[in-house]
Structure formats: structure tokens, C-alpha cells
Design a protein around this motif. Structure first.
Motif, PDB file in Angstrom:
ATOM      1  N   HIS A 266      48.049  49.143  37.401  1.00 42.54           N
ATOM      2  CA  HIS A 266      47.526  49.719  36.154  1.00 42.54           C
ATOM      3  C   HIS A 266      48.691  50.347  35.395  1.00 42.54           C
ATOM      4  N   THR A 267      49.450  51.172  36.082  1.00 43.25           N
ATOM      5  CA  THR A 267      50.752  51.645  35.627  1.00 43.25           C
ATOM      6  C   THR A 267      51.715  51.486  36.801  1.00 43.25           C
ATOM      7  N   PRO A 268      53.026  51.417  36.540  1.00 44.28           N
ATOM      8  CA  PRO A 268      53.958  51.161  37.644  1.00 44.28           C
ATOM      9  C   PRO A 268      54.134  52.321  38.610  1.00 44.28           C
ATOM     10  N   GLY A 269      53.842  53.547  38.157  1.00 45.52           N
ATOM     11  CA  GLY A 269      54.003  54.708  39.026  1.00 45.52           C
ATOM     12  C   GLY A 269      52.696  55.330  39.479  1.00 45.52           C
ATOM     13  N   HIS A 270      51.617  54.571  39.387  1.00 41.36           N
ATOM     14  CA  HIS A 270      50.295  55.098  39.749  1.00 41.36           C
ATOM     15  C   HIS A 270      50.243  55.405  41.241  1.00 41.36           C
ATOM     16  N   ILE A 271      49.640  56.546  41.574  1.00 43.30           N
ATOM     17  CA  ILE A 271      49.433  56.910  42.971  1.00 43.30           C
ATOM     18  C   ILE A 271      47.964  57.228  43.225  1.00 43.30           C
ATOM     19  N   VAL A 272      47.616  57.202  44.495  1.00 45.80           N
ATOM     20  CA  VAL A 272      46.272  57.519  44.966  1.00 45.80           C
ATOM     21  C   VAL A 272      46.395  58.611  46.027  1.00 45.80           C
ATOM     22  N   PHE A 273      45.469  59.545  46.012  1.00 48.38           N
ATOM     23  CA  PHE A 273      45.422  60.603  47.027  1.00 48.38           C
ATOM     24  C   PHE A 273      44.276  60.316  47.995  1.00 48.38           C
ATOM     25  N   VAL A 274      44.570  60.330  49.295  1.00 49.53           N
ATOM     26  CA  VAL A 274      43.553  60.031  50.300  1.00 49.53           C
ATOM     27  C   VAL A 274      43.535  61.123  51.367  1.00 49.53           C
ATOM     28  N   SER A 275      42.352  61.674  51.624  1.00 50.46           N
ATOM     29  CA  SER A 275      42.159  62.535  52.778  1.00 50.46           C
ATOM     30  C   SER A 275      41.564  61.681  53.892  1.00 50.46           C
ATOM     31  N   LEU A 276      42.409  61.294  54.840  1.00 46.98           N
ATOM     32  CA  LEU A 276      41.942  60.432  55.920  1.00 46.98           C
ATOM     33  C   LEU A 276      40.938  61.167  56.812  1.00 46.98           C
ATOM     34  N   GLU A 277      41.122  62.461  56.964  1.00 48.37           N
ATOM     35  CA  GLU A 277      40.202  63.248  57.795  1.00 48.37           C
ATOM     36  C   GLU A 277      38.831  63.366  57.143  1.00 48.37           C
ATOM     37  N   ASP A 278      38.826  63.637  55.834  1.00 49.34           N
ATOM     38  CA  ASP A 278      37.562  63.829  55.127  1.00 49.34           C
ATOM     39  C   ASP A 278      36.989  62.533  54.577  1.00 49.34           C
TER      40      ASP A 278
ATOM     41  N   PRO B 257      57.126  66.481  35.555  1.00 50.37           N
ATOM     42  CA  PRO B 257      56.496  67.225  36.654  1.00 50.37           C
ATOM     43  C   PRO B 257      57.531  67.916  37.535  1.00 50.37           C
ATOM     44  N   ASP B 258      57.082  68.879  38.295  1.00 47.95           N
ATOM     45  CA  ASP B 258      57.971  69.593  39.216  1.00 47.95           C
ATOM     46  C   ASP B 258      58.349  68.734  40.416  1.00 47.95           C
ATOM     47  N   ARG B 259      57.531  67.743  40.697  1.00 47.61           N
ATOM     48  CA  ARG B 259      57.807  66.868  41.840  1.00 47.61           C
ATOM     49  C   ARG B 259      57.255  65.481  41.562  1.00 47.61           C
ATOM     50  N   TRP B 260      58.079  64.457  41.783  1.00 44.75           N
ATOM     51  CA  TRP B 260      57.614  63.077  41.782  1.00 44.75           C
ATOM     52  C   TRP B 260      57.196  62.709  43.203  1.00 44.75           C
ATOM     53  N   PHE B 261      56.113  61.978  43.344  1.00 39.46           N
ATOM     54  CA  PHE B 261      55.671  61.543  44.669  1.00 39.46           C
ATOM     55  C   PHE B 261      56.237  60.169  45.006  1.00 39.46           C
ATOM     56  N   GLU B 262      56.368  59.921  46.293  1.00 40.87           N
ATOM     57  CA  GLU B 262      56.709  58.607  46.807  1.00 40.87           C
ATOM     58  C   GLU B 262      55.638  58.188  47.807  1.00 40.87           C
ATOM     59  N   ASP B 263      55.540  56.883  48.020  1.00 33.67           N
ATOM     60  CA  ASP B 263      54.561  56.347  48.955  1.00 33.67           C
ATOM     61  C   ASP B 263      54.739  56.985  50.332  1.00 33.67           C
ATOM     62  N   GLY B 264      53.648  57.478  50.896  1.00 33.14           N
ATOM     63  CA  GLY B 264      53.698  58.088  52.218  1.00 33.14           C
ATOM     64  C   GLY B 264      53.872  59.590  52.218  1.00 33.14           C
ATOM     65  N   ASP B 265      54.136  60.185  51.056  1.00 33.39           N
ATOM     66  CA  ASP B 265      54.224  61.641  50.986  1.00 33.39           C
ATOM     67  C   ASP B 265      52.877  62.265  51.356  1.00 33.39           C
ATOM     68  N   GLU B 266      52.922  63.537  51.680  1.00 36.49           N
ATOM     69  CA  GLU B 266      51.694  64.284  51.957  1.00 36.49           C
ATOM     70  C   GLU B 266      51.681  65.562  51.135  1.00 36.49           C
ATOM     71  N   VAL B 267      50.497  65.996  50.768  1.00 41.31           N
ATOM     72  CA  VAL B 267      50.321  67.257  50.058  1.00 41.31           C
ATOM     73  C   VAL B 267      49.128  67.969  50.676  1.00 41.31           C
ATOM     74  N   THR B 268      49.252  69.267  50.843  1.00 42.99           N
ATOM     75  CA  THR B 268      48.168  70.031  51.449  1.00 42.99           C
ATOM     76  C   THR B 268      47.348  70.747  50.381  1.00 42.99           C
ATOM     77  N   VAL B 269      46.059  70.821  50.638  1.00 39.73           N
ATOM     78  CA  VAL B 269      45.146  71.662  49.869  1.00 39.73           C
ATOM     79  C   VAL B 269      44.483  72.554  50.894  1.00 39.73           C
ATOM     80  N   GLY B 270      45.001  73.756  51.045  1.00 39.38           N
ATOM     81  CA  GLY B 270      44.555  74.603  52.142  1.00 39.38           C
ATOM     82  C   GLY B 270      44.893  73.952  53.465  1.00 39.38           C
ATOM     83  N   GLU B 271      43.879  73.742  54.303  1.00 34.76           N
ATOM     84  CA  GLU B 271      44.087  73.107  55.605  1.00 34.76           C
ATOM     85  C   GLU B 271      43.900  71.597  55.562  1.00 34.76           C
ATOM     86  N   SER B 272      43.556  71.065  54.401  1.00 36.66           N
ATOM     87  CA  SER B 272      43.365  69.622  54.262  1.00 36.66           C
ATOM     88  C   SER B 272      44.667  68.947  53.824  1.00 36.66           C
ATOM     89  N   VAL B 273      44.870  67.738  54.308  1.00 33.81           N
ATOM     90  CA  VAL B 273      46.077  66.974  53.990  1.00 33.81           C
ATOM     91  C   VAL B 273      45.694  65.732  53.202  1.00 33.81           C
TER      92      VAL B 273
END
Length: 217
Positions: A134-146, A109-125
Motif C-alpha cells: 500500500h505504501t513502501p514503509g507500511h507496518i503492522v502491529f501484532v500482539s501474538l499473546e492477545d 518521527p522519533d523512531r523508525w521501525f524495522e521488521d521484527g522490532d517490538e514495542v511495549t504497551v504496559g505489559e503487552s508486547v
């Protein structure tokens, strides 16, 4: 609520690929494009959204098999998962053979994520949570606002992810769910990697693997 989404089950494993977008900017991301790329492209066209990136929760074939085709079609980067899943992405050719899928090349991938990173989708974070087990590098994406989460194969309606794959671990998975996800709030709805959607509150009350009152493994 600015974040919208549509779930498209793909591959023989009926993996829940999600197209998510900001209804204010029309910018979109595709989460876990496991395959059936033509179906995903048709849905993007139907929705009329502008894909900006591909987001991956983990390196299993049914979640990433269509990644490079989507990335090249829209000329967008691939972000995620966490680097501990690199070995899964490098093993994609053997995963393809093992599960009888069309050959899929390994990729980085172009970028590996780390715990606590943020990514934007338009105005949403979206907040990135490293949730191994399940796997050692599994991540979850959470929109706390939505109050929405994309949890891949960590948590399901009434169940949890498998831990019998290489570098999987049951106790680690339970800790990821109980200590990192459920405390975020009962009202958070989540889109799992397979099967129907649910809420953290429903799983905290009824899921036989992680419900309140169960002993810690």
C-alpha cells in the motif's frame, strides 16, 4: 488478556484510530491519530488511561494528521512507520491541500521501525511487521499473546489496500498479506484502517484478493 482497545473513527475518511492500553498498568498508546484530536482527547480522558506514545502504521494523512497535536499534548514520542514512508510524511502539506484537509506540517518521527522490532504497551508486547505494498514503509502491529493486530491499510474485511499511490505495488501487497500476516494464525482478530474488524482466518477463506486457492500475482 491484558491488552484492551477502543476504536474511534476520525476524519472524513472514517479512519479507525485506536486507543490501546494494558489493563494491568493503564499505560496506553494511540495508533494512527489521523485527526479529530478533540474527540481523541475526550476519549482518553473518559477511559482514564495514561498515553505513553503514538504509533503509526504508515504516512498517509488520514492516519497521521493529528499526530503532532497528540504528541505535544501528552509530551510523548512518535514511533513508526518504517523509513521508506518518510517521503509521505514530508509531503503532508501537499496531502492536506490535495484532500481538502486542514494544513498539516511535515514531521519526522522519533523512531523508525524495522521488521521484527517490538514495542511495549504496559505489559503487552506488540511485534512490528513490515508489510509494504500500500505504501513502501507500511507496518503492522501484532500482539501474538492477545491475538490482535492493527493492520492499517494493508488488509480490510473482504478487501485489500489500494496500490495506485506512489511506490505502491499490488504483488508486494499480496505477498505481505499471504506470506507475513495470514500465517500468524486464523484466530488473530485485526483492526483495519477503515471499516469493520475481521480475522485472518475469515480473510484467508473468503477475501476475494487473498483467499486460499487463488493464483499468486
Amino acid at each position: 488478556m491484558a491488552l484492551k482497545y477502543e476504536v474511534i473513527p476520525v476524519t472524513g475518511f472514517q479512519q479507525n484510530c485506536s486507543i490501546i492500553w494494558c489493563d494491568k498498568t493503564n499505560e496506553a498508546a494511540i495508533v494512527d491519530p489521523g485527526g479529530d484530536v478533540s474527540l481523541l482527547l475526550a476519549k482518553v480522558k473518559e477511559l482514564g488511561v495514561e498515553v505513553k506514545r503514538v504509533l503509526l502504521t504508515h504516512g498517509h494523512l488520514d492516519h497521521v494528521g493529528g499526530t503532532m497535536a497528540i504528541s505535544s499534548t501528552f509530551n510523548v514520542p512518535v514511533w513508526g512507520p518504517e523509513k521508506e514512508d518518510e517521503f509521505w510524511l514530508q509531503a503532508l502539506p501537499s496531502q492536506s491541500q490535495m484532500f481538502g484537509f486542514e494544513h498539516t506540517d511535515a514531521f519526522t518521527p522519533d523512531r523508525w521501525f524495522e521488521d521484527g522490532d517490538e514495542v511495549t504497551v504496559g505489559e503487552s508486547v506488540l511485534t512490528v511487521i513490515h508489510a509494504p505494498g500500500h505504501t513502501p514503509g507500511h507496518i503492522v502491529f501484532v500482539s501474538l499473546e492477545d491475538r490482535l493486530a492493527w493492520v492499517g491499510d494493508v488488509l480490510f474485511y473482504g478487501s485489500i489496500g489500494r496500490t495506485d499511490f506512489p511506490k505502491g505495488d499490488h504483488a508486494t501487497l499480496i505477498s505481505s498479506i499471504r506470506d507475513k500476516l495470514l500465517p500468524l494464525g486464523d484466530d488473530i482478530a485485526f483492526i483495519p484502517g477503515h471499516g469493520p474488524q475481521s480475522t485472518f482466518g475469515n480473510e484467508r477463506e473468503f477475501n476475494p484478493y487473498v483467499a486460499d486457492g487463488l493464483p499468486t500475482p
